[in-house]
Design a protein around this motif. Structure first.
Motif, mmCIF file in Angstrom:
data_model
loop_
_atom_site.group_PDB
_atom_site.id
_atom_site.type_symbol
_atom_site.label_atom_id
_atom_site.label_comp_id
_atom_site.label_asym_id
_atom_site.label_seq_id
_atom_site.Cartn_x
_atom_site.Cartn_y
_atom_site.Cartn_z
ATOM 1 N N LEU A 43 0.851 -1.184 0.000
ATOM 2 C CA LEU A 43 0.000 0.000 0.000
ATOM 3 C C LEU A 43 0.889 1.237 0.000
ATOM 4 O O LEU A 43 1.860 1.294 0.770
ATOM 5 N N VAL A 44 0.559 2.217 -0.830
ATOM 6 C CA VAL A 44 1.410 3.387 -1.017
ATOM 7 C C VAL A 44 0.572 4.658 -0.954
ATOM 8 O O VAL A 44 -0.514 4.711 -1.545
ATOM 9 N N SER A 45 1.054 5.663 -0.249
ATOM 10 C CA SER A 45 0.337 6.944 -0.200
ATOM 11 C C SER A 45 1.332 8.095 -0.075
ATOM 12 O O SER A 45 2.357 7.965 0.599
ATOM 13 N N LEU A 69 5.490 13.254 8.968
ATOM 14 C CA LEU A 69 5.396 11.799 8.863
ATOM 15 C C LEU A 69 4.065 11.293 9.420
ATOM 16 O O LEU A 69 3.456 10.374 8.866
ATOM 17 N N ALA A 70 3.582 11.904 10.487
ATOM 18 C CA ALA A 70 2.334 11.441 11.112
ATOM 19 C C ALA A 70 1.152 11.545 10.156
ATOM 20 O O ALA A 70 0.351 10.621 10.043
ATOM 21 N N VAL A 71 1.038 12.677 9.447
ATOM 22 C CA VAL A 71 -0.131 12.839 8.578
ATOM 23 C C VAL A 71 -0.078 11.847 7.412
ATOM 24 O O VAL A 71 -1.112 11.381 6.944
ATOM 25 N N ALA A 72 1.134 11.512 6.975
ATOM 26 C CA ALA A 72 1.259 10.526 5.892
ATOM 27 C C ALA A 72 0.960 9.126 6.421
ATOM 28 O O ALA A 72 0.231 8.354 5.789
ATOM 29 N N ALA A 73 1.489 8.799 7.600
ATOM 30 C CA ALA A 73 1.303 7.449 8.157
ATOM 31 C C ALA A 73 -0.154 7.194 8.511
ATOM 32 O O ALA A 73 -0.606 6.041 8.548
ATOM 33 N N SER A 74 -0.916 8.261 8.764
ATOM 34 C CA SER A 74 -2.330 8.103 9.074
ATOM 35 C C SER A 74 -3.087 7.432 7.918
ATOM 36 O O SER A 74 -4.068 6.719 8.143
ATOM 37 N N ASP A 75 -2.616 7.624 6.698
ATOM 38 C CA ASP A 75 -3.257 6.958 5.557
ATOM 39 C C ASP A 75 -3.028 5.443 5.595
ATOM 40 O O ASP A 75 -3.870 4.674 5.126
ATOM 41 N N LEU A 76 -1.895 5.012 6.128
ATOM 42 C CA LEU A 76 -1.672 3.566 6.308
ATOM 43 C C LEU A 76 -2.629 3.026 7.365
ATOM 44 O O LEU A 76 -3.214 1.948 7.210
ATOM 45 N N GLY A 80 -5.665 -0.016 7.339
ATOM 46 C CA GLY A 80 -5.337 -1.200 8.127
ATOM 47 C C GLY A 80 -3.980 -1.791 7.824
ATOM 48 O O GLY A 80 -3.718 -2.963 8.100
ATOM 49 N N ALA A 81 -3.083 -0.972 7.254
ATOM 50 C CA ALA A 81 -1.783 -1.497 6.830
ATOM 51 C C ALA A 81 -0.781 -1.574 7.984
ATOM 52 O O ALA A 81 -0.841 -0.789 8.919
ATOM 53 N N GLU A 82 0.131 -2.514 7.861
ATOM 54 C CA GLU A 82 1.310 -2.531 8.730
ATOM 55 C C GLU A 82 2.383 -1.703 8.043
ATOM 56 O O GLU A 82 2.660 -1.895 6.859
ATOM 57 N N GLN A 137 1.922 -2.770 4.271
ATOM 58 C CA GLN A 137 1.448 -4.032 3.704
ATOM 59 C C GLN A 137 0.215 -4.534 4.456
ATOM 60 O O GLN A 137 0.033 -4.241 5.632
ATOM 61 N N THR A 138 -0.629 -5.240 3.705
ATOM 62 C CA THR A 138 -1.702 -6.018 4.335
ATOM 63 C C THR A 138 -1.802 -7.333 3.585
ATOM 64 O O THR A 138 -1.401 -7.435 2.416
#
Ligand code: ADP
Ligand code: MG
Length: 316
Positions: A43-45, A69-76, A80-82, A137-138
């Motif tokens: 998964l990529v954002s 980094l937090a706002v980008a990681a929120s999309d993961l 439901g991605a790891e 990844q999921t």
């Protein structure tokens, strides 16, 4: 200090740039090499933060590193991605060692919180802006989408809303005095709800993270799922900090329409709610799903009439 010295000193040498089982090759070559676990999908954002638009300039570089980094990681989290890794494309007006050291520390702190490795990026001279691309990844087919909500399900959020919007007037320097720390922290250090997102796999029917404000993002989920969402304003959780910092009507506006929450919004069949709560996840029911389209807001029980604003739109 040239570009390569800068990359070496502040990014390649950072603890978050170390390789691991999923990062075969990190910073230094033309590409990074990632190895998702067998059977997993990637998964990529990407998110871009521009100075003066997404954050005030100047600002504390440590906090900026965390927030980018937090706002980008929120999309993961939303899907439901790891977490696996991220890249950082940085445009900087000048190479200021103190600024870079502080920024890299903030970035590293959030990378540690999210278990994300810095695997590459790009560094250019120009107006201050940051583009972070996150990868996770999921299990194949397990990622949470915005499009799965069904009539009869509950509409839920993963935490209190409006804190970051409540901090905004202080963040922008429009208000005197000190910002209440809990609001300040929610703006600068939003915590991506990665554990909640992972727990929602196979449980939630649809999910996304709230970045544009609850009402606007309910609109996005409703449209993607082809359903009507009934939202009970009185059920929307607001923090004690927000309630004590702002007048009642302003706190409603922040919680319903303010942006930058980075809290998960999701739908699920009612019988699945308890299992999440038993696992210790804070889940708040804020409404329900009906057939139809659009979002209907039920004003709080005391008859207060809200004047919900639309979410933030670039080029609007
Ligand atoms: P190229 O010219 O092949 O695109 P660069 O010279 O831009 O490579 O970058 C050299 C290496 O440093 C690459 O591995 C790249 O991913 C990495 N890199 C560049 N800028 C950053 C940054 N801001 N953060 C992390 N890695 C970076
Ligand atoms: Mg190259």
């Amino acid at each position: 200090m040239d570009e390569f010295e800068l990359i070496r000193r502040y990014f390649a040498a950072a603890a978050c740039a170390h390789t691991n089982a999923n990062v075969v090759l990190g910073i230094g070559d033309d590409c990074a090499i990632l190895a998702p676990d067998p059977g997993q999908q990637l998964l990529v954002s990407t998110d871009t933060l521009v100075a003066g638009c997404h954050f005030p300039d100047p600002c504390d570089p440590y906090l900026l590193g965390q927030r980018a980094l937090a706002v980008a990681a929120s999309d993961l989290a939303a899907m439901g991605a790891e977490p696996l890794g991220f890249t950082l494309a940085l445009s900087l007006p000048k190479a200021d060692p103190a600024w870079l050291a502080s920024f890299a520390r903030g970035l590293g702190a959030m990378a540690a919180c999210c278990d994300l490795r810095l695997v590459g990026g790009d560094t250019t001279c120009g107006a201050l802006s940051l583009t972070v691309t996150v990868m996770g990844q999921t299990q194949a087919g397990q990622a949470l989408l915005r499009s799965g909500a069904h009539p009869g399900e509950l509409l839920c959020v993963g935490g209190c809303l409006g804190d970051a919007a409540g901090a905004l007037s202080w963040v922008l320097g429009e208000q005197d005095g000190d910002c209440p720390p809990a609001l300040w922290q929610h703006y600068w250090q939003p915590m991506p709800q990665l554990a909640l997102g992972q727990a929602l796999r196979g449980v939630a029917s649809a999910a996304m993270d709230i970045s544009d404000g609850l009402l606007a993002d309910c609109g996005h989920l409703s449209q993607a799922s082809g359903v009507n969402l009934q939202l009970q304003a009185a059920w929307v959780p607001r923090s004690p900090a927000l309630l004590s910092a702002l007048p009642e009507e302003t706190s409603w506006e922040c919680a319903l329409s303010g942006g930058d929450d980075y809290v998960l919004l999701f739908t699920l069949p009612p019988e699945r709610l308890v299992s999440l709560q038993v696992q210790g996840h804070r889940v708040y029911v804020v409404g329900w799903v009906q057939s139809g389209e659009g979002v209907q807001l039920h004003a709080p029980a005391d008859g207060l009439i809200c004047s919900p604003r639309e979410g933030y739109l670039h080029f609007a």
